[in-house]
Structure formats: C-alpha cells, structure tokens
Write a protein that holds these residues in place. Sequence first.
Motif, PDB file in Angstrom:
ATOM      1  N   ALA A   1       0.823  -1.211   0.000  1.00 35.28           N
ATOM      2  CA  ALA A   1       0.000   0.000   0.000  1.00 35.28           C
ATOM      3  C   ALA A   1       0.855   1.258   0.000  1.00 35.28           C
ATOM      4  N   LEU A   2       2.039   1.186   0.597  1.00 34.67           N
ATOM      5  CA  LEU A   2       2.930   2.335   0.672  1.00 34.67           C
ATOM      6  C   LEU A   2       3.784   2.514  -0.577  1.00 34.67           C
ATOM      7  N   GLY A   3       3.711   1.542  -1.495  1.00 35.22           N
ATOM      8  CA  GLY A   3       4.393   1.728  -2.773  1.00 35.22           C
ATOM      9  C   GLY A   3       5.405   0.682  -3.163  1.00 35.22           C
ATOM     10  N   ALA A   4       5.654  -0.342  -2.340  1.00 36.22           N
ATOM     11  CA  ALA A   4       6.560  -1.407  -2.742  1.00 36.22           C
ATOM     12  C   ALA A   4       5.981  -2.157  -3.935  1.00 36.22           C
ATOM     13  N   ASP A   5       6.836  -2.576  -4.852  1.00 35.27           N
ATOM     14  CA  ASP A   5       6.374  -3.410  -5.958  1.00 35.27           C
ATOM     15  C   ASP A   5       6.079  -4.824  -5.497  1.00 35.27           C
ATOM     16  N   ASP A   6       6.881  -5.301  -4.536  1.00 33.61           N
ATOM     17  CA  ASP A   6       6.724  -6.676  -4.058  1.00 33.61           C
ATOM     18  C   ASP A   6       7.431  -6.799  -2.709  1.00 33.61           C
ATOM     19  N   VAL A   7       7.060  -7.832  -1.972  1.00 29.98           N
ATOM     20  CA  VAL A   7       7.754  -8.176  -0.729  1.00 29.98           C
ATOM     21  C   VAL A   7       8.133  -9.650  -0.835  1.00 29.98           C
ATOM     22  N   PRO A   8       9.118  -9.970  -1.683  1.00 31.27           N
ATOM     23  CA  PRO A   8       9.456 -11.367  -1.907  1.00 31.27           C
ATOM     24  C   PRO A   8      10.154 -12.030  -0.730  1.00 31.27           C
ATOM     25  N   TYR A   9      10.688 -11.215   0.178  1.00 29.44           N
ATOM     26  CA  TYR A   9      11.398 -11.763   1.326  1.00 29.44           C
ATOM     27  C   TYR A   9      10.850 -11.126   2.593  1.00 29.44           C
ATOM     28  N   LEU A  10      10.277 -11.955   3.454  1.00 27.86           N
ATOM     29  CA  LEU A  10       9.848 -11.507   4.778  1.00 27.86           C
ATOM     30  C   LEU A  10       9.998 -12.687   5.724  1.00 27.86           C
ATOM     31  N   VAL A  11      10.896 -12.552   6.692  1.00 32.95           N
ATOM     32  CA  VAL A  11      11.140 -13.604   7.667  1.00 32.95           C
ATOM     33  C   VAL A  11      11.120 -12.975   9.051  1.00 32.95           C
ATOM     34  N   GLY A  12      11.240 -13.803  10.050  1.00 31.88           N
ATOM     35  CA  GLY A  12      11.262 -13.296  11.412  1.00 31.88           C
ATOM     36  C   GLY A  12      10.885 -14.384  12.396  1.00 31.88           C
ATOM     37  N   GLY A  13      10.536 -13.966  13.588  1.00 27.51           N
ATOM     38  CA  GLY A  13      10.165 -14.920  14.617  1.00 27.51           C
ATOM     39  C   GLY A  13       9.577 -14.195  15.810  1.00 27.51           C
ATOM     40  N   ALA A  14       8.955 -14.969  16.670  1.00 22.09           N
ATOM     41  CA  ALA A  14       8.403 -14.433  17.921  1.00 22.09           C
ATOM     42  C   ALA A  14       8.262 -15.574  18.905  1.00 22.09           C
ATOM     43  N   ASP A  15       8.716 -15.346  20.133  1.00 20.21           N
ATOM     44  CA  ASP A  15       8.576 -16.356  21.176  1.00 20.21           C
ATOM     45  C   ASP A  15       8.787 -15.680  22.528  1.00 20.21           C
ATOM     46  N   ARG A  16       8.482 -16.417  23.566  1.00 17.79           N
ATOM     47  CA  ARG A  16       8.589 -15.907  24.913  1.00 17.79           C
ATOM     48  C   ARG A  16      10.013 -15.480  25.214  1.00 17.79           C
ATOM     49  N   GLY A  17      10.217 -14.200  25.498  1.00 16.90           N
ATOM     50  CA  GLY A  17      11.537 -13.716  25.864  1.00 16.90           C
ATOM     51  C   GLY A  17      12.535 -13.694  24.726  1.00 16.90           C
ATOM     52  N   GLY A  18      12.091 -13.927  23.500  1.00 17.28           N
ATOM     53  CA  GLY A  18      13.020 -13.911  22.377  1.00 17.28           C
ATOM     54  C   GLY A  18      12.560 -14.813  21.259  1.00 17.28           C
ATOM     55  N   TYR A  19      13.444 -15.032  20.295  1.00 14.48           N
ATOM     56  CA  TYR A  19      13.143 -15.954  19.198  1.00 14.48           C
ATOM     57  C   TYR A  19      14.361 -16.829  18.988  1.00 14.48           C
ATOM     58  N   HIS A  20      14.167 -17.934  18.273  1.00 16.44           N
ATOM     59  CA  HIS A  20      15.204 -18.959  18.208  1.00 16.44           C
ATOM     60  C   HIS A  20      15.790 -19.145  16.812  1.00 16.44           C
ATOM     61  N   ASP A  21      15.101 -18.675  15.778  1.00 15.68           N
ATOM     62  CA  ASP A  21      15.696 -18.631  14.449  1.00 15.68           C
ATOM     63  C   ASP A  21      14.960 -17.561  13.661  1.00 15.68           C
ATOM     64  N   VAL A  22      15.522 -17.194  12.524  1.00 13.03           N
ATOM     65  CA  VAL A  22      14.956 -16.070  11.773  1.00 13.03           C
ATOM     66  C   VAL A  22      14.633 -16.441  10.327  1.00 13.03           C
ATOM     67  N   ILE A  23      14.587 -17.732  10.010  1.00 13.82           N
ATOM     68  CA  ILE A  23      14.316 -18.112   8.624  1.00 13.82           C
ATOM     69  C   ILE A  23      13.136 -19.065   8.486  1.00 13.82           C
ATOM     70  N   SER A  24      12.513 -19.465   9.587  1.00 14.55           N
ATOM     71  CA  SER A  24      11.378 -20.387   9.493  1.00 14.55           C
ATOM     72  C   SER A  24      10.142 -19.665   8.963  1.00 14.55           C
TER      73      SER A  24
ATOM     74  N   LEU B   1       9.221  -9.968  19.159  1.00 12.56           N
ATOM     75  CA  LEU B   1       8.865 -10.140  17.754  1.00 12.56           C
ATOM     76  C   LEU B   1       9.926  -9.494  16.883  1.00 12.56           C
ATOM     77  N   MET B   2      10.340 -10.197  15.850  1.00  9.94           N
ATOM     78  CA  MET B   2      11.263  -9.628  14.865  1.00  9.94           C
ATOM     79  C   MET B   2      10.719  -9.870  13.468  1.00  9.94           C
ATOM     80  N   LEU B   3      10.774  -8.841  12.629  1.00  5.92           N
ATOM     81  CA  LEU B   3      10.459  -8.955  11.206  1.00  5.92           C
ATOM     82  C   LEU B   3      11.650  -8.423  10.414  1.00  5.92           C
ATOM     83  N   ASP B   4      12.001  -9.138   9.355  1.00 11.92           N
ATOM     84  CA  ASP B   4      13.131  -8.781   8.493  1.00 11.92           C
ATOM     85  C   ASP B   4      12.606  -8.786   7.064  1.00 11.92           C
ATOM     86  N   THR B   5      12.635  -7.622   6.410  1.00 10.31           N
ATOM     87  CA  THR B   5      12.031  -7.536   5.086  1.00 10.31           C
ATOM     88  C   THR B   5      13.043  -7.287   3.982  1.00 10.31           C
ATOM     89  N   GLY B   6      12.764  -7.904   2.847  1.00  7.33           N
ATOM     90  CA  GLY B   6      13.432  -7.592   1.596  1.00  7.33           C
ATOM     91  C   GLY B   6      12.370  -7.192   0.596  1.00  7.33           C
TER      92      GLY B   6
END
Length: 388
Positions: A207-230, A243-248
């Motif tokens: 909606a803000l103008g990106a053509d695509d979001v082909p890469y979006l990874v992250g994680g969320a868990d109690r007190g942290g997260y354990h990996d960032v590619i699942s 919570l962590m979100l990592d966008t390409g």
Amino acid sequence: MTDTPDRGFPESEFADRTAKAQTAMAGAGLAGLLLTTEAEVRYFSGFHTLFWQSPTRPWFLFVPASGKPVAIIPEIGADLMRRTWVDDIRTWSAPAPRDDGIGLLTDLLAPFARSGAAIGLMKGHETHLRMPLADFERLSAALPGLRMADATDLVRGLRIVKSDAEIAKIRHICGIGSRSFAEVPEVARAGMPLEEVFRAFRRAALALGADDVPYLVGGADRGGYHDVISPPSRRPLAKGDVLMLDTGATWDGYFCDFDRNWAIGTADDASRRAYDVLWRATEAGIAAARPGATCRDLFHRMQTVISELDAAGGDVGRLGHGLGMQLTEWPSHAAWDETVIEENMVLTIEPSLSYGDGRIMVHEENIVVRAGGAELLTERAAPDLPVI
C-alpha cells in the motif's frame, strides 16, 4: 517522503556500465563476457521481468570487448528486450530441450574459439550457471578452442559500487520499508497469529508503494526468538514475546533488507540488554563504514561490542553484506573478507548475538558509503527495545 525516482535507467547508464566492463576486459585479456543469470543480464541490458521465476528457459547475454551486448533469448522475451538499449537480439522457440539456444550461442562464439580467445563467465562464490550442465558441456565440446575464464571479480567490481540512480532506487525502497515498520505497532497485538502479522506487513508495504515483498522472515517467542528463517506459524503473539520482522521489499528491481524488533506487552531485562548491545554494535559498524576500511574491519568492530554479551562474538558467518539488485550481494562483513570499502557502496550492517536459553537477536540497517562516512538509507531503529 522523498520524491519517487524514475523507473528504469537512461541508455547512458547501460553504456557506461558496458564501457567500464570493456575496459576491465581489455586488462584481463578477455574477448567478451557470457552472462546467464538475472542480475547480470539486467545490469548490462535493462531487461527486467519476473519471468526468471520460471526455470524452464535459459537466457543469455554476451558483452563483447567492443560494441553493444548481444541477447540470445527465448522468443517469448523478444518484445521486452527490444525495449532495452540492446539491438542485436537472437531468439529461438523455447523450451526446446534438443537445442535450447546452444546452437545460437555456438554460432556467436565460434569465431572466438577459432582464434583461441578467452571469454569470461561467472564461476566464483555467490554465482551459479543457470543453464543445464549438459547444455554447458555441449557448448564447451562444440567450441574446443575457446578458453573460459572466471569473470567473477570483474563483474563484482562493477556491481558493488552503485550509481547515483541505483542509490536513489534503494533509498526509495528503504523509505517504504521504514514506513511499513512504523505501522507494525498499530497492527500487531497479543493474540494475533504470527502469520497474520506477516500478511499485515506485506499489505502495508504494498500500500505504501513497494512493488513486491518477496522476502519476509522473522520470529516471535517468549523472551526472544530462536531462528529467523522459518515460515511464520499460527501461534498467537503473547505478552512477553519478542517479535522480529526482516524484510526484503523491492521497488523497480532494487531491494531493501533490514529488520526491527519489538517486545509484546513487556520486555524482560535479558532482551533489553541484548537489544542495547546490538544497537551499539550497529553504531560501531556504521561508524567504521568509511572508504579505505575493509569489510573485515567492520566485522571486528561489531564483534567487539557483541562480545560484551555473547562470548562467540555473534559469529554466524558474517555481520552484513552488500545490497542492490539482489537481497544479498557481495561483499560480506566477515573475518575472511578483506574487500576495501569504496564510496557509493550500499551495505547492510547486521550484527546478531545469542543470549539466554538458546535465544537470538538480530539487528540490521542499510547504508550508503560516502566520502565522509556512512549515510543511513533506513530510518534508524529506536535505541531502546520498543514495546507494543
């Protein structure tokens, strides 16, 4: 909000890239470059399409030691290629497993083989062939006099330093990414499944103008997260999660690549401490990113701060990389990479660490290197772990 750059590039951009490649080819004794992968074909031609997602058809671009590139492509791409600056376009009806462009390539390269010339191919780290190995073997057998040298360093040296027009596109998508992250606290909440957070972020970025979001990874868990590619799960966010979100996200074929962290409801002391260390490690990496420094220097500057909390120094192989037409490009901020930082390189600064009971945290910003040091392309993350 900055003005939206023009899409595409003027013909002079491709002429300049080609001229620089030809100067480098002359120094390396190469009669041309045979390019087979999307980023390289697009870099020298301007041929931009999502059709590369299909593995069915190979695509080839030959950059001679003088003159304009020659495209050897499936007929389905001829109309789009004719809109680029390339004039010599040779096509076949593909897919054709018995001869998927190999005959046309052989005809093009035969004069070089007869003279015993050398041409360059991408053979090195972070490259791939993107054509059937059997076809490459057929091509090699048909051209016994042709020498095929590794042109990875040549092409790498061109692509890692960005033009002003490229930087403008990356800056634009980084701005879209920053505004998309700013909307997350308005959307994410305890009880919301993580996969719904991902969907909400993608909708915001588009909606803000990106053509695509082909890469979006992250994680969320109690007190942290354990990996960032699942892939995201349906587990609901809960109070005490990090919570962590990592966008390409992309705009006109150029990527941003950065992440953000938030605590849901409340943040524990260990996560606040980890965030503080990473924020300062990022500052150290940004400060070190100056012309004349090496990627190894950046790695060690960040690792020194990370070691305050993580004895391993956050060593997951590298702590950032190049950025542009691909989500990750050369070089790498790693102990083994002695690439010298140059003005107009676009880089990610990406420290990470382990803490607590198997938890990890990652932080990332995007910068362009200027004569006086790093310039942020992303909106800098808050210095303290934000709480939603």
